[in-house]
Design a protein around this motif. Structure first.
Motif, mmCIF file in Angstrom:
data_model
loop_
_atom_site.group_PDB
_atom_site.id
_atom_site.type_symbol
_atom_site.label_atom_id
_atom_site.label_comp_id
_atom_site.label_asym_id
_atom_site.label_seq_id
_atom_site.Cartn_x
_atom_site.Cartn_y
_atom_site.Cartn_z
ATOM 1 N N SER A 1 -0.631 9.381 -7.307
ATOM 2 C CA SER A 1 0.352 10.295 -7.890
ATOM 3 C C SER A 1 -0.330 11.300 -8.815
ATOM 4 C CB SER A 1 1.408 9.510 -8.655
ATOM 5 O OG SER A 1 0.836 8.786 -9.726
ATOM 6 N N ALA A 2 -1.467 10.897 -9.415
ATOM 7 C CA ALA A 2 -2.195 11.819 -10.287
ATOM 8 C C ALA A 2 -2.671 13.039 -9.508
ATOM 9 C CB ALA A 2 -3.379 11.098 -10.929
ATOM 10 N N ASP A 3 -3.054 12.847 -8.244
ATOM 11 C CA ASP A 3 -3.467 13.975 -7.410
ATOM 12 C C ASP A 3 -2.294 14.919 -7.157
ATOM 13 O OD1 ASP A 3 -6.068 13.021 -7.181
ATOM 14 O OD2 ASP A 3 -5.633 11.872 -5.373
ATOM 15 N N VAL B 1 0.342 15.327 -9.148
ATOM 16 C CA VAL B 1 0.623 16.015 -10.408
ATOM 17 C C VAL B 1 -0.388 17.129 -10.647
ATOM 18 C CG1 VAL B 1 0.755 15.746 -12.909
ATOM 19 C CG2 VAL B 1 1.756 14.000 -11.422
ATOM 20 N N SER B 2 -1.651 16.849 -10.390
ATOM 21 C CA SER B 2 -2.699 17.854 -10.579
ATOM 22 C C SER B 2 -2.471 19.069 -9.688
ATOM 23 C CB SER B 2 -4.070 17.231 -10.293
ATOM 24 O OG SER B 2 -5.089 18.185 -10.401
ATOM 25 N N LEU B 3 -1.999 18.839 -8.470
ATOM 26 C CA LEU B 3 -1.766 19.916 -7.512
ATOM 27 C C LEU B 3 -0.527 20.729 -7.847
ATOM 28 C CD1 LEU B 3 -2.604 21.225 -4.774
ATOM 29 C CD2 LEU B 3 -1.121 19.539 -3.663
ATOM 30 N N MET B 4 0.534 20.045 -8.305
ATOM 31 C CA MET B 4 1.831 20.708 -8.437
ATOM 32 C C MET B 4 2.216 21.100 -9.862
ATOM 33 S SD MET B 4 2.792 21.068 -5.372
ATOM 34 C CE MET B 4 4.439 21.698 -5.706
ATOM 35 N N ARG B 5 1.571 20.507 -10.862
ATOM 36 C CA ARG B 5 1.936 20.845 -12.243
ATOM 37 C C ARG B 5 1.784 22.338 -12.538
ATOM 38 N NH1 ARG B 5 3.079 18.197 -16.751
ATOM 39 N NH2 ARG B 5 2.390 16.137 -16.030
ATOM 40 N N PRO B 6 0.691 22.986 -12.104
ATOM 41 C CA PRO B 6 0.576 24.430 -12.392
ATOM 42 C C PRO B 6 1.712 25.256 -11.797
ATOM 43 C CG PRO B 6 -1.543 23.531 -11.710
ATOM 44 C CD PRO B 6 -0.524 22.469 -11.430
ATOM 45 N N ILE B 7 2.318 24.769 -10.733
ATOM 46 C CA ILE B 7 3.403 25.493 -10.070
ATOM 47 C C ILE B 7 4.738 25.257 -10.762
ATOM 48 C CG2 ILE B 7 4.711 25.722 -7.903
ATOM 49 C CD1 ILE B 7 2.157 24.929 -6.428
ATOM 50 N N LEU B 8 4.963 24.026 -11.227
ATOM 51 C CA LEU B 8 6.292 23.619 -11.669
ATOM 52 C C LEU B 8 6.474 23.483 -13.172
ATOM 53 C CD1 LEU B 8 6.972 20.861 -8.968
ATOM 54 C CD2 LEU B 8 7.947 23.164 -9.042
ATOM 55 N N GLU B 9 5.403 23.260 -13.900
ATOM 56 C CA GLU B 9 5.539 22.843 -15.294
ATOM 57 C C GLU B 9 6.274 23.850 -16.177
ATOM 58 O OE1 GLU B 9 2.677 20.681 -18.536
ATOM 59 O OE2 GLU B 9 1.853 22.393 -17.459
ATOM 60 N N GLN B 10 6.025 25.122 -15.984
ATOM 61 C CA GLN B 10 6.584 26.137 -16.881
ATOM 62 C C GLN B 10 7.927 26.721 -16.418
ATOM 63 O OE1 GLN B 10 5.182 26.680 -19.829
ATOM 64 N NE2 GLN B 10 3.603 25.174 -19.286
ATOM 65 N N ASP C 1 5.768 9.247 -1.499
ATOM 66 C CA ASP C 1 6.068 9.244 -2.928
ATOM 67 C C ASP C 1 7.108 10.310 -3.226
ATOM 68 O OD1 ASP C 1 5.963 8.579 -5.606
ATOM 69 O OD2 ASP C 1 3.800 8.931 -5.835
ATOM 70 N N HIS C 2 7.741 10.158 -4.375
ATOM 71 C CA HIS C 2 8.580 11.205 -4.937
ATOM 72 C C HIS C 2 8.156 11.325 -6.394
ATOM 73 C CE1 HIS C 2 12.880 12.968 -5.707
ATOM 74 N NE2 HIS C 2 11.916 13.736 -6.168
ATOM 75 N N VAL C 3 7.595 12.464 -6.727
ATOM 76 C CA VAL C 3 7.031 12.662 -8.061
ATOM 77 C C VAL C 3 7.883 13.672 -8.830
ATOM 78 C CG1 VAL C 3 5.030 13.490 -9.361
ATOM 79 C CG2 VAL C 3 4.701 12.115 -7.287
ATOM 80 N N ILE C 4 8.235 13.308 -10.045
ATOM 81 C CA ILE C 4 8.978 14.197 -10.936
ATOM 82 C C ILE C 4 8.021 14.688 -12.015
ATOM 83 C CG2 ILE C 4 10.879 14.371 -12.584
ATOM 84 C CD1 ILE C 4 12.215 12.052 -11.020
ATOM 85 N N ASN D 1 5.289 17.313 -20.322
ATOM 86 C CA ASN D 1 4.048 16.626 -20.660
ATOM 87 C C ASN D 1 3.965 15.249 -20.017
ATOM 88 O OD1 ASN D 1 2.996 18.654 -22.555
ATOM 89 N ND2 ASN D 1 4.757 18.060 -23.817
ATOM 90 N N ASP D 2 4.759 15.021 -19.003
ATOM 91 C CA ASP D 2 4.821 13.691 -18.408
ATOM 92 C C ASP D 2 5.188 13.816 -16.939
ATOM 93 O OD1 ASP D 2 4.663 10.972 -18.291
ATOM 94 O OD2 ASP D 2 6.088 10.603 -19.913
ATOM 95 N N SER D 3 5.195 12.704 -16.261
ATOM 96 C CA SER D 3 5.579 12.678 -14.849
ATOM 97 C C SER D 3 6.103 11.295 -14.499
ATOM 98 C CB SER D 3 4.393 13.037 -13.948
ATOM 99 O OG SER D 3 3.351 12.088 -14.102
ATOM 100 N N TYR D 4 6.711 11.196 -13.337
ATOM 101 C CA TYR D 4 7.255 9.923 -12.857
ATOM 102 C C TYR D 4 6.967 9.817 -11.372
ATOM 103 C CZ TYR D 4 10.609 6.150 -11.888
ATOM 104 O OH TYR D 4 11.201 4.953 -11.507
#
Length: 235
Positions: A117-119, A121-130, A217-220, A224-227
């Motif tokens: 799941s860390a992979d 988050v690393s891939l999608m956080r820049p797209i979704l976080e803000q 997986d389903h990652v939220i 500053n966090d993820s699930y």
């Protein structure tokens, strides 16, 4: 230009399965010879010479090597070959440049492998976080868990987004995905899944299983966090 023993036949006189455009539509673009591909780019030949034969003669002069043809400048093409004017020379140069850019971008865009799941988050956080609204994405994976495609399925409001499960699964099928990972963001900063998230995850998993596609997986993603449903043993 070297001479070659070709007998010219008009494209009009060829059967439909021999005409380059019709052949491409029937059998796919890869079924065409180098000369036929070149003929499509050129579009037209010379009086008394079909565009296919003109393409064959040019390739013959280049030792039947496309890479030799690609090295010729537009001015060289126009001065060396009768019937190749500005339009044909520019079209051919554009085709070679498009192929070069495709190869360059493909080499730079190495498909990432998802191991955890860390992979994701690393891939999608820049797209979704803000984002100040929710987006729902699907990662399409092959058998080696490499990401072939990333697809945004829907955009919504600050608290939810509507996902068309049929559309999501259709896109997975179109991409020939062996597995999919669901990803969406929570602009609120709360990483915990809602009851609707649980319902949607089950609905997608049931439909994908029926089609032979694994929901891995389903990652939220929150601020500053993820699930991860998979990490929590919920898939």
């Amino acid at each position: 230009m070297n001479q070659s023993p070709f007998t010219s036949i008009r494209v009009h006189d060829l059967g439909d399965d021999e005409k380059p455009r019709e052949k491409a539509l029937t059998y796919g673009i890869r079924a065409l010879s180098d000369a036929e591909l070149l003929a499509i780019i050129f579009g037209g030949g010379l009086p008394g010479m079909s565009v296919v034969d003109m393409a064959r003669k040019i390739l013959y002069d280049c030792d039947n090597r496309v890479d030799n043809l690609a090295r010729l400048s537009m001015n060289e093409l126009m001065s060396k070959y009768k019937g190749v004017g500005q339009a044909k020379a520019v079209s051919l140069a554009a085709a070679f440049e498009l192929g070069r850019r495709n190869n360059e971008q493909a080499a730079a865009n190495v498909q990432p492998v998802i191991r955890s799941s860390a992979d994701v988050v690393s891939l999608m956080r820049p797209i979704l976080e803000q984002l100040e609204y929710e987006e729902f994405w699907t990662l399409m994976l092959n058998r080696s868990n490499r990401v072939m495609y990333k697809r945004c399925i829907s955009q919504g409001g600050v608290a939810s987004t509507v996902v068309d499960v049929k559309l999501l699964l259709k896109r997975a099928i179109d991409c020939l995905a062996q597995g999919i990972i669901l990803v969406h963001n929570h602009p609120s900063g709360n990483n915990r899944p809602s009851a609707e998230d649980d319902r949607l995850t089950k609905q997608i998993k049931d439909g994908a299983t029926y089609l032979g596609i694994k929901v891995l997986d389903h990652v939220i993603i929150a601020c500053n966090d993820s699930y991860s449903y998979n990490d929590e043993g919920r898939l």
